[in-house]
Design a protein around this motif. Structure first.
Motif, PDB file in Angstrom:
ATOM      1  N   ALA A  65      40.327   1.026  25.158  1.00 34.35           N
ATOM      2  CA  ALA A  65      41.632  -0.074  25.113  1.00 34.35           C
ATOM      3  C   ALA A  65      41.232  -1.535  25.741  1.00 34.35           C
ATOM      4  O   ALA A  65      40.518  -1.410  26.761  1.00 34.35           O
ATOM      5  CB  ALA A  65      42.523   0.661  25.957  1.00 34.35           C
ATOM      6  N   VAL A  66      41.541  -2.673  24.889  1.00 31.73           N
ATOM      7  CA  VAL A  66      41.612  -3.719  25.397  1.00 31.73           C
ATOM      8  C   VAL A  66      42.901  -4.368  25.247  1.00 31.73           C
ATOM      9  O   VAL A  66      43.320  -4.424  24.313  1.00 31.73           O
ATOM     10  CB  VAL A  66      40.540  -4.328  24.681  1.00 31.73           C
ATOM     11  CG1 VAL A  66      40.514  -5.841  25.212  1.00 31.73           C
ATOM     12  CG2 VAL A  66      39.197  -3.879  24.579  1.00 31.73           C
ATOM     13  N   ASN A  67      43.484  -4.534  26.344  1.00 36.72           N
ATOM     14  CA  ASN A  67      44.771  -5.285  26.685  1.00 36.72           C
ATOM     15  C   ASN A  67      45.717  -4.452  25.797  1.00 36.72           C
ATOM     16  O   ASN A  67      46.608  -5.035  25.402  1.00 36.72           O
ATOM     17  CB  ASN A  67      44.778  -6.604  25.963  1.00 36.72           C
ATOM     18  CG  ASN A  67      43.949  -7.859  26.768  1.00 36.72           C
ATOM     19  OD1 ASN A  67      43.894  -7.676  28.055  1.00 36.72           O
ATOM     20  ND2 ASN A  67      43.434  -8.519  25.904  1.00 36.72           N
ATOM     21  N   GLY A  68      45.501  -3.089  26.119  1.00 35.72           N
ATOM     22  CA  GLY A  68      46.525  -2.136  25.520  1.00 35.72           C
ATOM     23  C   GLY A  68      46.283  -1.646  24.319  1.00 35.72           C
ATOM     24  O   GLY A  68      47.047  -0.863  23.666  1.00 35.72           O
ATOM     25  N   VAL A  69      45.141  -2.162  23.560  1.00 33.27           N
ATOM     26  CA  VAL A  69      45.177  -1.894  22.109  1.00 33.27           C
ATOM     27  C   VAL A  69      43.765  -1.098  21.925  1.00 33.27           C
ATOM     28  O   VAL A  69      42.596  -1.608  22.299  1.00 33.27           O
ATOM     29  CB  VAL A  69      45.099  -3.144  21.396  1.00 33.27           C
ATOM     30  CG1 VAL A  69      44.782  -2.968  19.700  1.00 33.27           C
ATOM     31  CG2 VAL A  69      46.314  -3.897  21.426  1.00 33.27           C
ATOM     32  N   GLN A  70      43.998  -0.146  21.306  1.00 30.18           N
ATOM     33  CA  GLN A  70      42.829   0.704  21.068  1.00 30.18           C
ATOM     34  C   GLN A  70      41.715   0.256  19.895  1.00 30.18           C
ATOM     35  O   GLN A  70      42.275   0.045  18.706  1.00 30.18           O
ATOM     36  CB  GLN A  70      43.174   2.117  20.674  1.00 30.18           C
ATOM     37  CG  GLN A  70      42.046   3.050  20.388  1.00 30.18           C
ATOM     38  CD  GLN A  70      42.634   4.512  20.111  1.00 30.18           C
ATOM     39  OE1 GLN A  70      43.177   5.098  20.846  1.00 30.18           O
ATOM     40  NE2 GLN A  70      42.240   5.141  18.763  1.00 30.18           N
ATOM     41  N   GLN A  71      40.625  -0.249  20.307  1.00 26.01           N
ATOM     42  CA  GLN A  71      39.785  -0.975  19.287  1.00 26.01           C
ATOM     43  C   GLN A  71      38.493  -0.859  19.559  1.00 26.01           C
ATOM     44  O   GLN A  71      37.956  -0.309  20.254  1.00 26.01           O
ATOM     45  CB  GLN A  71      40.317  -2.588  19.238  1.00 26.01           C
ATOM     46  CG  GLN A  71      40.283  -3.175  20.573  1.00 26.01           C
ATOM     47  CD  GLN A  71      40.778  -4.607  20.715  1.00 26.01           C
ATOM     48  OE1 GLN A  71      40.517  -5.410  19.837  1.00 26.01           O
ATOM     49  NE2 GLN A  71      41.902  -4.723  21.508  1.00 26.01           N
ATOM     50  N   VAL A  72      37.352  -1.359  18.694  1.00 24.15           N
ATOM     51  CA  VAL A  72      36.199  -1.185  18.693  1.00 24.15           C
ATOM     52  C   VAL A  72      35.409  -2.063  19.708  1.00 24.15           C
ATOM     53  O   VAL A  72      35.618  -3.430  19.608  1.00 24.15           O
ATOM     54  CB  VAL A  72      35.566  -1.337  17.174  1.00 24.15           C
ATOM     55  CG1 VAL A  72      33.963  -1.036  17.373  1.00 24.15           C
ATOM     56  CG2 VAL A  72      36.113  -0.227  16.067  1.00 24.15           C
ATOM     57  N   VAL A  73      34.534  -1.614  20.391  1.00 28.32           N
ATOM     58  CA  VAL A  73      33.724  -2.424  21.469  1.00 28.32           C
ATOM     59  C   VAL A  73      32.317  -1.920  21.237  1.00 28.32           C
ATOM     60  O   VAL A  73      32.090  -0.783  21.232  1.00 28.32           O
ATOM     61  CB  VAL A  73      34.302  -2.304  23.057  1.00 28.32           C
ATOM     62  CG1 VAL A  73      33.657  -3.145  23.566  1.00 28.32           C
ATOM     63  CG2 VAL A  73      35.828  -2.459  22.740  1.00 28.32           C
ATOM     64  N   SER A  74      31.347  -2.927  21.169  1.00 30.57           N
ATOM     65  CA  SER A  74      30.019  -2.737  21.340  1.00 30.57           C
ATOM     66  C   SER A  74      29.359  -3.448  22.492  1.00 30.57           C
ATOM     67  O   SER A  74      29.987  -4.347  23.057  1.00 30.57           O
ATOM     68  CB  SER A  74      29.368  -3.348  19.899  1.00 30.57           C
ATOM     69  OG  SER A  74      29.945  -2.681  18.810  1.00 30.57           O
ATOM     70  N   TRP A  75      28.316  -2.885  22.915  1.00 36.19           N
ATOM     71  CA  TRP A  75      27.599  -3.370  23.932  1.00 36.19           C
ATOM     72  C   TRP A  75      26.213  -3.975  23.490  1.00 36.19           C
ATOM     73  O   TRP A  75      25.404  -3.179  22.674  1.00 36.19           O
ATOM     74  CB  TRP A  75      27.301  -2.237  25.050  1.00 36.19           C
ATOM     75  CG  TRP A  75      28.448  -2.302  26.017  1.00 36.19           C
ATOM     76  CD1 TRP A  75      28.756  -2.801  27.270  1.00 36.19           C
ATOM     77  CD2 TRP A  75      29.744  -1.649  25.618  1.00 36.19           C
ATOM     78  NE1 TRP A  75      29.761  -2.516  27.923  1.00 36.19           N
ATOM     79  CE2 TRP A  75      30.347  -2.010  26.890  1.00 36.19           C
ATOM     80  CE3 TRP A  75      30.242  -0.850  24.738  1.00 36.19           C
ATOM     81  CZ2 TRP A  75      31.784  -1.182  26.986  1.00 36.19           C
ATOM     82  CZ3 TRP A  75      31.485  -0.348  24.644  1.00 36.19           C
ATOM     83  CH2 TRP A  75      32.327  -0.492  26.024  1.00 36.19           C
ATOM     84  N   LEU A  85      39.795  -4.621  15.385  1.00 37.93           N
ATOM     85  CA  LEU A  85      39.849  -3.581  14.356  1.00 37.93           C
ATOM     86  C   LEU A  85      40.377  -4.475  13.194  1.00 37.93           C
ATOM     87  O   LEU A  85      40.598  -5.587  12.888  1.00 37.93           O
ATOM     88  CB  LEU A  85      41.338  -2.924  14.870  1.00 37.93           C
ATOM     89  CG  LEU A  85      42.634  -3.562  15.237  1.00 37.93           C
ATOM     90  CD1 LEU A  85      43.759  -2.612  15.303  1.00 37.93           C
ATOM     91  CD2 LEU A  85      42.758  -4.433  16.261  1.00 37.93           C
ATOM     92  N   PRO A  86      40.484  -3.558  11.838  1.00 41.79           N
ATOM     93  CA  PRO A  86      40.826  -4.248  10.735  1.00 41.79           C
ATOM     94  C   PRO A  86      42.240  -4.866  10.667  1.00 41.79           C
ATOM     95  O   PRO A  86      43.114  -4.423  11.394  1.00 41.79           O
ATOM     96  CB  PRO A  86      40.749  -3.237   9.624  1.00 41.79           C
ATOM     97  CG  PRO A  86      39.725  -2.080  10.397  1.00 41.79           C
ATOM     98  CD  PRO A  86      40.201  -2.244  11.678  1.00 41.79           C
ATOM     99  N   SER A  87      42.457  -5.929   9.843  1.00 42.78           N
ATOM    100  CA  SER A  87      43.595  -6.570   9.901  1.00 42.78           C
ATOM    101  C   SER A  87      44.789  -5.822   9.211  1.00 42.78           C
ATOM    102  O   SER A  87      44.593  -5.093   8.380  1.00 42.78           O
ATOM    103  CB  SER A  87      43.552  -7.689   9.103  1.00 42.78           C
ATOM    104  OG  SER A  87      44.825  -8.612   8.867  1.00 42.78           O
ATOM    105  N   GLY A  88      45.963  -5.690   9.896  1.00 46.42           N
ATOM    106  CA  GLY A  88      47.234  -4.804   9.314  1.00 46.42           C
ATOM    107  C   GLY A  88      47.062  -3.396  10.052  1.00 46.42           C
ATOM    108  O   GLY A  88      48.307  -2.866   9.715  1.00 46.42           O
ATOM    109  N   TYR A  89      46.213  -3.245  10.855  1.00 43.19           N
ATOM    110  CA  TYR A  89      45.953  -2.022  11.362  1.00 43.19           C
ATOM    111  C   TYR A  89      46.583  -2.129  13.003  1.00 43.19           C
ATOM    112  O   TYR A  89      46.239  -3.188  13.744  1.00 43.19           O
ATOM    113  CB  TYR A  89      44.799  -1.114  11.250  1.00 43.19           C
ATOM    114  CG  TYR A  89      44.665  -0.718   9.837  1.00 43.19           C
ATOM    115  CD1 TYR A  89      45.284   0.457   9.303  1.00 43.19           C
ATOM    116  CD2 TYR A  89      44.333  -1.613   8.818  1.00 43.19           C
ATOM    117  CE1 TYR A  89      45.104   0.976   8.175  1.00 43.19           C
ATOM    118  CE2 TYR A  89      44.100  -1.210   7.491  1.00 43.19           C
ATOM    119  CZ  TYR A  89      44.303  -0.122   7.059  1.00 43.19           C
ATOM    120  OH  TYR A  89      44.243   0.303   5.630  1.00 43.19           O
ATOM    121  N   GLU A  90      46.897  -1.070  13.551  1.00 46.09           N
ATOM    122  CA  GLU A  90      47.448  -0.997  14.914  1.00 46.09           C
ATOM    123  C   GLU A  90      46.394  -0.586  15.800  1.00 46.09           C
ATOM    124  O   GLU A  90      46.290  -0.870  17.157  1.00 46.09           O
ATOM    125  CB  GLU A  90      48.797  -0.036  15.160  1.00 46.09           C
ATOM    126  CG  GLU A  90      49.972  -1.016  14.733  1.00 46.09           C
ATOM    127  CD  GLU A  90      50.192  -1.305  13.311  1.00 46.09           C
ATOM    128  OE1 GLU A  90      50.475  -2.340  12.881  1.00 46.09           O
ATOM    129  OE2 GLU A  90      49.708  -0.164  12.546  1.00 46.09           O
TER     130      GLU A  90
END
Length: 337
Positions: A65-75, A85-90
């Motif tokens: 979660a980044v700023n409350g949005v579940q998304q992809v994070v890499s190190w 995340l892809p455009s148009g998806y939550e």
């Protein structure tokens, strides 16, 4: 999937220790090779999540979660990079990463209840086209050459496995059946590991082989790499971590309740038994081949899992003082003296 040998990173003393230990029956010396934790930094606004992939070169990817949005994070180089995340998806789930750093996962549209499988490479997100009639695909794995494995459903209910080839084009659709019920993992040669009733099977180019639980009564494979399968068997009235070097019989892994990831040289990540807490399946453990190790607790976190055995010999997962379903802070473990 989920390259260099981890042994190259060992100090000479540890290399000798490992060699001596491997020459003995598991537990004979009372030695447990120690994996020590590092908690990775979160991005600004970062919250709980799960590490799920690695390129085997010290870099990792997961869902946070980044700023409350579940998304992809890499190190990358030890620092978090928000991939989005892809455009148009939550929201998006990253489920695997291969040696080329290509990530596979699932993007979700909460308003329409639709989902799409994506691959993420240096040029951005690329959505896979669903075959006609199939809905709600969910990414499962990507192998070294770039084949992508997913599950899908259609009205019925009816399930299928989708296998997109690395070179592009339409996926192979494998209908759910007695031997192909639920896809678990994908090997580098295109072999798919399936749940199949009370056991497991291996599928490759339409040919099916069944994993024998022998000498146990029943067993289940959970991950595959280089033909080695790991999972669990039911032995002595309890769940025990298990390993198949061939499909013909299992070997128990000392001390573990289940084995959930294996790398290209046989390093395996798993879970310890935890009969006292039904809501937590058990903390992390590891084996090199069949030799047990000790995965150490990160700081003051009481609960921790390593869901990934990476090709550089590290383990990756999360730690929390909360619930398993919420994930936690990203943690990487390395074998150190």
């Amino acid at each position: 999937m989920r390259s260099k040998s981890w042994a190259r990173a060992l100090a000479p003393a540890v290399a000798v220790l490992a060699a001596v230990t491997l020459a003995q029956p598991a537990g004979a010396l009372g030695i447990r090779l120690p994996w020590r934790p590092t908690v990775l930094p979160l991005p600004a606004g970062g919250g709980n999540g799960f590490l799920t992939g690695s390129n085997g070169k010290g870099e990792y990817t997961g869902t946070f979660a980044v700023n409350g949005v579940q998304q992809v994070v890499s190190w990358r180089n030890g620092q978090p990079v928000v991939r989005g995340l892809p455009s148009g998806y939550e929201r998006a789930d990253a489920v695997d990463e291969n040696a080329s750093g290509v990530v596979v996962g699932t993007a979700h549209d909460d308003e329409t209840q639709n989902s799409s499988v994506f691959v993420l490479d240096p040029t951005g997100f690329h959505l896979k086209e669903n075959p006609a009639g199939w809905e709600h695909p969910y990414g499962v794995a990507i192998n070294a050459r770039g084949d992508v494995l997913a599950r899908a459903v259609r009205t019925g209910p009816y399930f299928a496995t989708l296998l997109w080839p690395a070179g592009g084009g339409a996926p192979t659709v494998i209908p759910s059946g007695n031997d192909t019920y639920y896809a678990r993992d994908l090997d580098d040669d295109g072999t798919i590991l399936f749940d199949s009733g009370p056991g497991s099977t291996l599928w490759k180019n339409g040919v099916i082989r069944r994993l024998s639980p022998s000498p146990a009564v029943s067993a289940q494979g959970l991950a595959i790499r280089n033909g080695v399968v790991v999972g669990q068997r039911f032995w002595g009235g309890a769940e025990q971590a298990a390993r198949w070097s061939t499909p013909d019989s299992t070997v128990g892994l000392e001390g573990g309740a289940s084995a959930i990831s294996v790398n290209q040289v046989g390093l395996t990540a798993g879970l310890l038994p935890n009969p006292s807490n039904a809501s937590w399946p058990g903390n992390a453990t590891a084996w090199r081949g069949t030799v047990a190790g000790a995965v150490q607790r990160p700081g003051t976190y009481t609960q921790f899992q390593a869901s990934l055995a990476a090709d550089d010999g590290s383990l990756a997962g999360f730690a929390t003082n909360g619930s398993e379903s919420d994930g936690g802070v990203p943690v990487v473990w390395h074998l150190t003296p």
